[in-house]
Design a protein around this motif. Structure first.
Motif, PDB file in Angstrom:
ATOM      1  N   ASP A 139      12.640  23.842  33.893  1.00 16.81           N
ATOM      2  CA  ASP A 139      12.650  25.089  33.124  1.00 16.81           C
ATOM      3  C   ASP A 139      11.231  25.524  32.761  1.00 16.81           C
ATOM      4  O   ASP A 139      10.899  26.705  32.859  1.00 16.81           O
ATOM      5  CB  ASP A 139      13.495  24.949  31.854  1.00 16.81           C
ATOM      6  CG  ASP A 139      14.984  24.870  32.155  1.00 16.81           C
ATOM      7  OD1 ASP A 139      15.430  25.462  33.165  1.00 16.81           O
ATOM      8  OD2 ASP A 139      15.708  24.213  31.385  1.00 16.81           O
ATOM      9  N   ARG A 140      10.393  24.584  32.345  1.00  8.74           N
ATOM     10  CA  ARG A 140       9.000  24.933  32.014  1.00  8.74           C
ATOM     11  C   ARG A 140       8.258  25.425  33.247  1.00  8.74           C
ATOM     12  O   ARG A 140       7.489  26.387  33.178  1.00  8.74           O
ATOM     13  CB  ARG A 140       8.274  23.752  31.380  1.00  8.74           C
ATOM     14  CG  ARG A 140       8.710  23.462  29.961  1.00  8.74           C
ATOM     15  CD  ARG A 140       7.754  22.545  29.243  1.00  8.74           C
ATOM     16  NE  ARG A 140       7.609  21.240  29.836  1.00  8.74           N
ATOM     17  CZ  ARG A 140       8.314  20.162  29.496  1.00  8.74           C
ATOM     18  NH1 ARG A 140       9.225  20.230  28.541  1.00  8.74           N
ATOM     19  NH2 ARG A 140       8.108  19.003  30.079  1.00  8.74           N
TER      20      ARG A 140
ATOM     21  N   VAL B   4      10.498  37.411  25.469  1.00 12.52           N
ATOM     22  CA  VAL B   4      11.506  36.349  25.515  1.00 12.52           C
ATOM     23  C   VAL B   4      12.807  36.844  26.140  1.00 12.52           C
ATOM     24  O   VAL B   4      13.386  36.161  26.998  1.00 12.52           O
ATOM     25  CB  VAL B   4      11.756  35.779  24.097  1.00 12.52           C
ATOM     26  CG1 VAL B   4      12.902  34.782  24.105  1.00 12.52           C
ATOM     27  CG2 VAL B   4      10.498  35.139  23.557  1.00 12.52           C
ATOM     28  N   SER B   5      13.285  38.013  25.740  1.00 14.50           N
ATOM     29  CA  SER B   5      14.565  38.495  26.272  1.00 14.50           C
ATOM     30  C   SER B   5      14.493  38.738  27.775  1.00 14.50           C
ATOM     31  O   SER B   5      15.455  38.463  28.498  1.00 14.50           O
ATOM     32  CB  SER B   5      15.009  39.766  25.540  1.00 14.50           C
ATOM     33  OG  SER B   5      14.038  40.785  25.685  1.00 14.50           O
ATOM     34  N   ASP B   6      13.346  39.216  28.283  1.00 18.43           N
ATOM     35  CA  ASP B   6      13.185  39.409  29.727  1.00 18.43           C
ATOM     36  C   ASP B   6      13.135  38.076  30.463  1.00 18.43           C
ATOM     37  O   ASP B   6      13.682  37.945  31.559  1.00 18.43           O
ATOM     38  CB  ASP B   6      11.929  40.231  30.032  1.00 18.43           C
ATOM     39  CG  ASP B   6      12.080  41.689  29.620  1.00 18.43           C
ATOM     40  OD1 ASP B   6      13.228  42.146  29.444  1.00 18.43           O
ATOM     41  OD2 ASP B   6      11.039  42.358  29.465  1.00 18.43           O
ATOM     42  N   LEU B   7      12.475  37.079  29.873  1.00 24.59           N
ATOM     43  CA  LEU B   7      12.446  35.751  30.480  1.00 24.59           C
ATOM     44  C   LEU B   7      13.853  35.176  30.570  1.00 24.59           C
ATOM     45  O   LEU B   7      14.241  34.614  31.595  1.00 24.59           O
ATOM     46  CB  LEU B   7      11.546  34.806  29.678  1.00 24.59           C
ATOM     47  CG  LEU B   7      10.049  35.020  29.816  1.00 24.59           C
ATOM     48  CD1 LEU B   7       9.299  34.242  28.739  1.00 24.59           C
ATOM     49  CD2 LEU B   7       9.571  34.619  31.209  1.00 24.59           C
ATOM     50  N   GLU B   8      14.614  35.327  29.502  1.00 19.62           N
ATOM     51  CA  GLU B   8      15.981  34.803  29.472  1.00 19.62           C
ATOM     52  C   GLU B   8      16.824  35.449  30.569  1.00 19.62           C
ATOM     53  O   GLU B   8      17.529  34.760  31.317  1.00 19.62           O
ATOM     54  CB  GLU B   8      16.620  35.049  28.102  1.00 19.62           C
ATOM     55  CG  GLU B   8      18.009  34.491  27.980  1.00 19.62           C
ATOM     56  CD  GLU B   8      18.591  34.652  26.591  1.00 19.62           C
ATOM     57  OE1 GLU B   8      19.591  33.980  26.321  1.00 19.62           O
ATOM     58  OE2 GLU B   8      18.070  35.441  25.782  1.00 19.62           O
ATOM     59  N   GLU B   9      16.732  36.755  30.698  1.00 22.77           N
ATOM     60  CA  GLU B   9      17.521  37.476  31.694  1.00 22.77           C
ATOM     61  C   GLU B   9      17.055  37.174  33.122  1.00 22.77           C
ATOM     62  O   GLU B   9      17.857  36.917  34.010  1.00 22.77           O
ATOM     63  CB  GLU B   9      17.423  38.985  31.432  1.00 22.77           C
ATOM     64  CG  GLU B   9      18.271  39.818  32.365  1.00 22.77           C
ATOM     65  CD  GLU B   9      18.166  41.292  32.057  1.00 22.77           C
ATOM     66  OE1 GLU B   9      18.154  42.080  33.012  1.00 22.77           O
ATOM     67  OE2 GLU B   9      18.084  41.650  30.865  1.00 22.77           O
TER      68      GLU B   9
ATOM     69  N   ILE C  62      17.728  31.271  31.804  1.00 23.15           N
ATOM     70  CA  ILE C  62      17.554  30.119  30.914  1.00 23.15           C
ATOM     71  C   ILE C  62      17.999  30.585  29.535  1.00 23.15           C
ATOM     72  O   ILE C  62      17.429  31.530  28.997  1.00 23.15           O
ATOM     73  CB  ILE C  62      16.089  29.642  30.866  1.00 23.15           C
ATOM     74  CG1 ILE C  62      15.601  29.241  32.254  1.00 23.15           C
ATOM     75  CG2 ILE C  62      15.943  28.470  29.889  1.00 23.15           C
ATOM     76  CD1 ILE C  62      14.110  28.912  32.302  1.00 23.15           C
ATOM     77  N   HIS C  63      19.014  29.948  28.989  1.00 31.65           N
ATOM     78  CA  HIS C  63      19.618  30.425  27.749  1.00 31.65           C
ATOM     79  C   HIS C  63      19.063  29.709  26.525  1.00 31.65           C
ATOM     80  O   HIS C  63      18.480  28.632  26.606  1.00 31.65           O
ATOM     81  CB  HIS C  63      21.139  30.264  27.830  1.00 31.65           C
ATOM     82  CG  HIS C  63      21.711  30.986  29.012  1.00 31.65           C
ATOM     83  ND1 HIS C  63      21.764  32.357  29.091  1.00 31.65           N
ATOM     84  CD2 HIS C  63      22.214  30.524  30.183  1.00 31.65           C
ATOM     85  CE1 HIS C  63      22.291  32.714  30.250  1.00 31.65           C
ATOM     86  NE2 HIS C  63      22.571  31.614  30.933  1.00 31.65           N
ATOM     87  N   GLN C  64      19.289  30.341  25.370  1.00 37.99           N
ATOM     88  CA  GLN C  64      18.945  29.711  24.107  1.00 37.99           C
ATOM     89  C   GLN C  64      19.874  28.513  23.947  1.00 37.99           C
ATOM     90  O   GLN C  64      20.984  28.561  24.430  1.00 37.99           O
ATOM     91  CB  GLN C  64      19.173  30.692  22.952  1.00 37.99           C
ATOM     92  CG  GLN C  64      18.336  31.931  23.023  1.00 37.99           C
ATOM     93  CD  GLN C  64      16.865  31.659  22.681  1.00 37.99           C
ATOM     94  OE1 GLN C  64      16.517  30.576  22.240  1.00 37.99           O
ATOM     95  NE2 GLN C  64      16.019  32.629  22.901  1.00 37.99           N
TER      96      GLN C  64
ATOM     97  N   SER D 209      13.923  28.628  23.965  1.00 37.61           N
ATOM     98  CA  SER D 209      13.060  28.472  22.789  1.00 37.61           C
ATOM     99  C   SER D 209      12.407  27.100  22.750  1.00 37.61           C
ATOM    100  O   SER D 209      11.224  26.980  22.425  1.00 37.61           O
ATOM    101  CB  SER D 209      13.859  28.683  21.502  1.00 37.61           C
ATOM    102  OG  SER D 209      14.262  30.019  21.391  1.00 37.61           O
ATOM    103  N   GLN D 210      13.175  26.083  23.089  1.00 36.62           N
ATOM    104  CA  GLN D 210      12.633  24.719  23.080  1.00 36.62           C
ATOM    105  C   GLN D 210      11.483  24.587  24.080  1.00 36.62           C
ATOM    106  O   GLN D 210      10.416  24.068  23.753  1.00 36.62           O
ATOM    107  CB  GLN D 210      13.740  23.714  23.401  1.00 36.62           C
ATOM    108  CG  GLN D 210      13.252  22.280  23.411  1.00 36.62           C
ATOM    109  CD  GLN D 210      14.339  21.314  23.849  1.00 36.62           C
ATOM    110  OE1 GLN D 210      15.310  21.687  24.495  1.00 36.62           O
ATOM    111  NE2 GLN D 210      14.166  20.055  23.498  1.00 36.62           N
ATOM    112  N   GLN D 211      11.684  25.068  25.297  1.00 34.75           N
ATOM    113  CA  GLN D 211      10.658  24.915  26.325  1.00 34.75           C
ATOM    114  C   GLN D 211       9.450  25.814  26.067  1.00 34.75           C
ATOM    115  O   GLN D 211       8.303  25.408  26.319  1.00 34.75           O
ATOM    116  CB  GLN D 211      11.250  25.172  27.715  1.00 34.75           C
ATOM    117  CG  GLN D 211      12.354  24.207  28.096  1.00 34.75           C
ATOM    118  CD  GLN D 211      11.987  22.749  27.887  1.00 34.75           C
ATOM    119  OE1 GLN D 211      10.851  22.330  28.045  1.00 34.75           O
ATOM    120  NE2 GLN D 211      12.975  21.940  27.511  1.00 34.75           N
TER     121      GLN D 211
END
Length: 106
Positions: free
Chosen positions: A30-31, A45-50, A54-56, A60-62
């Motif tokens: 993931d990193r 963050v929202s664009d990275l998730e989509e 990679i979900h919350q 956030s952790q990575q």
């Protein structure tokens, strides 16, 4: 016969420690995905998730690990937090990994 120059063991140990730290950061899928995407430019963050699916809370952790290691930097714009690669050496490593392992575009 000419002898190779001697490398200072302390300097070598310090450089090895830095290299190991960088490799540990990259040793998580993931990193690595996050850094590959961010190497192309800043993203929120929202664009990275989509984009990366990679979900919350994993995202956030990575991102937290990358922040704590000084690999990425952040800036806030309203409610959005934008991330970018802060370490130029990491960009070079990512470029090499990309050239070795990523599919070639036709």
């Amino acid at each position: 016969m000419k002898q190779s120059p001697v490398i200072d063991p302390q300097a070598l140990r310090g450089a090895a420690g830095t290299a190991v730290a960088a490799l540990k950061v990259l040793a998580n899928e993931d990193r690595l995905l996050l850094l590959c995407q961010l190497s192309r430019g800043e993203m929120c963050v929202s664009d990275l998730e989509e984009t990366l699916d990679i979900h919350q809370p994993t995202l956030s952790q990575q991102l937290g690990v990358l922040r704590n290691e000084g690999v990425v930097s952040t800036r806030r714009e309203g409610k959005n937090v934008f991330y970018s690669v802060a370490n130029p050496a990491m960009l070079e490593i990512l470029a090499l990994l990309y050239s070795l392992y990523c599919p070639k575009e036709e």
